[in-house]
Design a protein around this motif. Structure first.
Motif, PDB file in Angstrom:
ATOM      1  N   ASP A 174       0.828  -1.211   0.000  1.00  0.00           N
ATOM      2  CA  ASP A 174       0.000   0.000   0.000  1.00  0.00           C
ATOM      3  C   ASP A 174       0.859   1.257   0.000  1.00  0.00           C
ATOM      4  N   ALA A 175       1.930   1.224   0.798  1.00  0.00           N
ATOM      5  CA  ALA A 175       2.804   2.399   0.897  1.00  0.00           C
ATOM      6  C   ALA A 175       3.477   2.681  -0.448  1.00  0.00           C
ATOM      7  N   LEU A 176       3.906   1.620  -1.116  1.00  0.00           N
ATOM      8  CA  LEU A 176       4.568   1.801  -2.417  1.00  0.00           C
ATOM      9  C   LEU A 176       3.588   2.329  -3.464  1.00  0.00           C
ATOM     10  N   VAL A 177       2.387   1.772  -3.456  1.00  0.00           N
ATOM     11  CA  VAL A 177       1.384   2.194  -4.435  1.00  0.00           C
ATOM     12  C   VAL A 177       1.028   3.673  -4.244  1.00  0.00           C
ATOM     13  N   ALA A 178       0.969   4.084  -2.975  1.00  0.00           N
ATOM     14  CA  ALA A 178       0.610   5.477  -2.693  1.00  0.00           C
ATOM     15  C   ALA A 178       1.648   6.448  -3.265  1.00  0.00           C
ATOM     16  N   LYS A 179       2.885   5.962  -3.443  1.00  0.00           N
ATOM     17  CA  LYS A 179       3.945   6.825  -3.967  1.00  0.00           C
ATOM     18  C   LYS A 179       3.908   6.949  -5.493  1.00  0.00           C
ATOM     19  N   LEU A 180       3.208   6.029  -6.143  1.00  0.00           N
ATOM     20  CA  LEU A 180       3.200   6.050  -7.609  1.00  0.00           C
ATOM     21  C   LEU A 180       2.324   7.178  -8.123  1.00  0.00           C
ATOM     22  N   SER A 181       2.790   7.827  -9.187  1.00  0.00           N
ATOM     23  CA  SER A 181       1.914   8.820  -9.808  1.00  0.00           C
ATOM     24  C   SER A 181       2.129   8.805 -11.323  1.00  0.00           C
ATOM     25  N   ILE A 182       1.150   9.350 -12.008  1.00  0.00           N
ATOM     26  CA  ILE A 182       1.146   9.304 -13.469  1.00  0.00           C
ATOM     27  C   ILE A 182       0.828  10.678 -14.021  1.00  0.00           C
ATOM     28  N   GLU A 183       1.564  11.083 -15.049  1.00  0.00           N
ATOM     29  CA  GLU A 183       1.281  12.355 -15.712  1.00  0.00           C
ATOM     30  C   GLU A 183       0.326  12.092 -16.863  1.00  0.00           C
ATOM     31  N   LEU A 184      -0.842  12.725 -16.792  1.00  0.00           N
ATOM     32  CA  LEU A 184      -1.802  12.547 -17.866  1.00  0.00           C
ATOM     33  C   LEU A 184      -2.346  13.918 -18.233  1.00  0.00           C
ATOM     34  N   ASN A 185      -2.149  14.329 -19.485  1.00  0.00           N
ATOM     35  CA  ASN A 185      -2.565  15.661 -19.937  1.00  0.00           C
ATOM     36  C   ASN A 185      -2.081  16.779 -19.010  1.00  0.00           C
ATOM     37  N   GLY A 186      -0.831  16.682 -18.624  1.00  0.00           N
ATOM     38  CA  GLY A 186      -0.249  17.720 -17.780  1.00  0.00           C
ATOM     39  C   GLY A 186      -0.698  17.679 -16.334  1.00  0.00           C
ATOM     40  N   GLU A 187      -1.502  16.667 -16.001  1.00  0.00           N
ATOM     41  CA  GLU A 187      -1.961  16.570 -14.622  1.00  0.00           C
ATOM     42  C   GLU A 187      -1.299  15.395 -13.937  1.00  0.00           C
ATOM     43  N   LYS A 188      -0.970  15.578 -12.658  1.00  0.00           N
ATOM     44  CA  LYS A 188      -0.366  14.480 -11.916  1.00  0.00           C
ATOM     45  C   LYS A 188      -1.472  13.690 -11.215  1.00  0.00           C
ATOM     46  N   LEU A 189      -1.602  12.420 -11.593  1.00  0.00           N
ATOM     47  CA  LEU A 189      -2.685  11.609 -11.038  1.00  0.00           C
ATOM     48  C   LEU A 189      -2.142  10.432 -10.244  1.00  0.00           C
ATOM     49  N   SER A 190      -2.921   9.973  -9.251  1.00  0.00           N
ATOM     50  CA  SER A 190      -2.568   8.726  -8.564  1.00  0.00           C
ATOM     51  C   SER A 190      -2.900   7.579  -9.517  1.00  0.00           C
ATOM     52  N   VAL A 191      -2.373   6.386  -9.234  1.00  0.00           N
ATOM     53  CA  VAL A 191      -2.690   5.266 -10.134  1.00  0.00           C
ATOM     54  C   VAL A 191      -4.198   4.964 -10.139  1.00  0.00           C
ATOM     55  N   GLY A 192      -4.825   5.177  -8.994  1.00  0.00           N
ATOM     56  CA  GLY A 192      -6.273   4.974  -8.905  1.00  0.00           C
ATOM     57  C   GLY A 192      -7.024   5.919  -9.829  1.00  0.00           C
ATOM     58  N   GLN A 193      -6.658   7.188  -9.781  1.00  0.00           N
ATOM     59  CA  GLN A 193      -7.306   8.179 -10.648  1.00  0.00           C
ATOM     60  C   GLN A 193      -7.071   7.846 -12.121  1.00  0.00           C
ATOM     61  N   ALA A 194      -5.834   7.451 -12.447  1.00  0.00           N
ATOM     62  CA  ALA A 194      -5.524   7.119 -13.844  1.00  0.00           C
ATOM     63  C   ALA A 194      -6.338   5.902 -14.294  1.00  0.00           C
ATOM     64  N   SER A 195      -6.531   4.946 -13.395  1.00  0.00           N
ATOM     65  CA  SER A 195      -7.303   3.748 -13.764  1.00  0.00           C
ATOM     66  C   SER A 195      -8.761   4.089 -14.058  1.00  0.00           C
ATOM     67  N   ASN A 196      -9.256   5.152 -13.426  1.00  0.00           N
ATOM     68  CA  ASN A 196     -10.631   5.581 -13.705  1.00  0.00           C
ATOM     69  C   ASN A 196     -10.826   6.000 -15.160  1.00  0.00           C
ATOM     70  N   GLN A 197      -9.732   6.297 -15.845  1.00  0.00           N
ATOM     71  CA  GLN A 197      -9.817   6.702 -17.251  1.00  0.00           C
ATOM     72  C   GLN A 197      -9.963   5.493 -18.189  1.00  0.00           C
TER      73      GLN A 197
END
Ligand code: ZN
Length: 590
Positions: A174-197
């Protein structure tokens, strides 16, 4: 029918929210009872004959009261946190609840050992006496599960070492996953937010999210190879010492089902999958594609734009329930009238929905955010199904009210099905009907393909893990193979890092957090088929089935109430045929 309010009333349980004096007194009372329970367990001497059951009687009685009160307290606290995420006092109560839960857990483990100390013959005769007879299934189950484990000292060593050596790997995940982030259309998203796409109507958005997610999970996957290998290594070592050869023993015991049942279910699904291939091809065609990719499977084919106000949604649900069961409709009406439902769309609420029960006061509460879309009407019906399940169990002994994950979704899926079917029938336009129907077909695809892939992967992974650590490359390979097989090779691109991104493989509390979902879905399909066949006379049979979910194996439950053998394919064939009828209607429409 009156006018229903969109917010709930919690004051009828404890007056005053998180500052409630009543709540405080209740918790103190529960803690005192817990002291009593611990003392009784400590002083216990195993009875030599069935006349000396006073001690045991007391332990079982107090244990049930403590469990009931702790559930009542826990349910109230989750309602407080859900309605207002900024309620600090509520999070303080949350910690108190976890602490008391851990304490009860330890007391129960010791209690089970108390059961083991009772001589077999004495146990057999006392279990047939009041007050034990009524709850004998659960008591026998606890005793025999405790017997399958190691002696007390070793088990408590495993428990203690498990805090840092086992559960910690899950927390590390959980701690490692919380550190992951993704740049999508100039926005920094958590992996959860990115998966919603991934179910976005625009394919290029889906594809970009998918590719970025693959890249991110891929780069981090060596870390998850560590967490997964170590937590499963701990699990396998524990099993080895307990002489459990089959990794499915724990999840099957937990779900009170046999391996034969599990095999019969998957075998039937495997045979029926081919019927979904034309659907996936058709879907590709509708989306203007040669072939679907993993991230196209859940893409929407359109939008159902018909909205219902909360009042309309409530009335629709009550009306549809009534066709199947007047008692269920009356219950739903009461839940709306007594304000057992919190559905307002406002900031500061927790996302998602749940149903929680208050076994001491015999009430339930439903939490969700109602938007008026067909899916939020379905969610409301789903949660009312859960609430009804609890409602019919209210009068039972506390120990008989606990049911496993695989039957937990029975009443909810059943209720949701009633409403979803009615919505399809009453759809005004063809486009609307198509979307609603596809929603149903999608669910089957998720349970028969996506969840099946998880099960295939996890079984094979554990087999290889017994021989040693499994590498990242091999994990990717095992996952891709499992998906290819589960989706009958119909997709042109799979999700190799799914083993890293899916939380369920890293949960330490319950292993194989997958097949119970599929079981629950098909089991309620089978019940729904029976309800359609029998008609209104099914109501009472349905209620007694629900009442028995906490005190028998699923095989016994199905035999007694549906007169079917879950270990044979017939039942599963029947349930799958019902799913296929939705599929056919969908194919006819397109
Ligand atoms: Zn549910």
């Amino acid at each position: 029918m009156g006018t229903y309010e969109v917010t709930w009333n919690l004051d009828s349980i404890f007056q005053g929210g998180s500052e409630s004096v009543e709540l405080k007194d209740y918790v103190i009372k529960t803690e005192r009872l817990m002291d009593d329970l611990e003392a009784s367990i400590r002083q216990f001497t195993p009875p030599k004959n069935t006349d000396q059951t006073e001690d045991l009687r007391k332990i079982v009685e107090v244990m049930q009261v403590v469990t009931k009160q702790l559930s009542e307290f826990g349910a109230f606290v989750s309602c407080l946190s859900a309605q207002n995420v900024h309620d600090k006092k509520a999070s303080m109560w949350q910690s108190k609840r976890s602490e008391m839960g851990a304490r009860l857990g330890n007391a129960l483990t010791e209690m089970d050992q108390v059961f083991v100390q009772v001589d077999d013959d004495v146990w057999k005769s006392l279990i047939n006496q009041a007050p034990f007879k009524e709850i004998s299934f659960v008591l026998n189950e606890r005793r025999s599960l405790a017997k399958d484990k190691l002696e007390v000292g070793k088990e408590s060593l495993i428990n203690d070492l498990g805090v840092d050596g086992y559960h910690a790997w899950g927390q590390m995940y959980d701690a490692l996953v919380a550190k992951l982030s993704i740049e999508l259309n100039g926005e920094k998203l958590s992996v959860g937010q990115a998966s919603n796409q991934l179910d976005h109507p625009d394919r290029s958005v889906r594809k970009e999210a998918f590719d970025k997610l693959q890249e991110t999970w891929g780069e981090a996957s060596d870390l998850f190879t560590e967490t997964l290998n170590h937590l499963s290594g701990f699990r396998l070592q524990t099993y080895k010492h307990r002489r459990w050869e089959n990794v499915l023993k724990e999840p099957l015991d937990y779900n009170r089902m046999s391996e034969k049942t599990l095999d019969a279910m998957w075998e039937t699904i495997t045979e029926y999958k081919k019927h979904y291939v034309p659907y996936l091809k058709k879907k590709a065609e509708r989306l203007g594609l040669e072939q679907l990719s993993f991230y196209d499977v859940e893409a929407p084919l359109g939008e159902a734009d018909q909205k219902m106000s909360f009042q309309e949604g409530a009335e629709f649900i009550i009306q549809q329930f009534r066709k199947f069961s007047p008692k269920m409709a009356d219950f739903a009406e009461m839940a709306f009238e007594k304000r057992w439902i919190e559905a307002e769309d406002r900031p500061g609420k927790q996302p998602g929905g749940f149903c929680t029960s208050f076994p001491d006061s015999g009430e339930t509460r439903i939490f969700m955010t109602y938007s008026g879309s067909p899916s939020s009407v379905a969610t409301l019906a789903h949660e009312l199904g859960h609430a009804y399940h609890q409602h019919v169990m209210n009068e039972l002994p506390e120990l008989n009210q606990g049911y496993a994950m695989n039957v937990a979704e029975t009443a909810s899926t059943f209720a949701e099905m009633i409403v979803a079917d009615a919505a399809v029938k009453e759809a005004v336009t063809e486009a609307e009907r198509l979307v609603l129907l596809e929603d149903k077909v999608q669910r089957s695809v998720a349970f028969f393909m996506n969840i099946h892939a998880r099960f295939l992967f996890e079984t094979r992974f554990y087999d290889e893990r017994k021989q040693g650590v499994v590498s990242t490359e091999r994990l990717n390979e095992l996952m891709t193979e499992a998906q290819q097989e589960a989706y009958v090779q119909t997709l042109d691109e799979y999700d190799p890092t799914f083993w890293a991104s899916k939380l369920h493989f890293h949960i330490t509390d319950v292993p194989f957090y997958n097949f119970p979902y599929t079981f629950g879905y098909l089991f309620s399909m089978g019940i729904y088929a029976k309800a359609l066949e029998v008609g209104p006379a099914f109501e009472d049979r349905y209620i007694s089935l629900l009442q028995d979910t906490g005190k028998m194996t699923v095989e016994e439950l199905a035999k007694k109430h549906l007169d079917v053998d879950l270990e044979k394919k017939d039942f599963w064939v029947h349930a799958l045929e019902l799913c296929l009828s939705d599929l056919e209607s969908f194919m006819d429409l397109v």
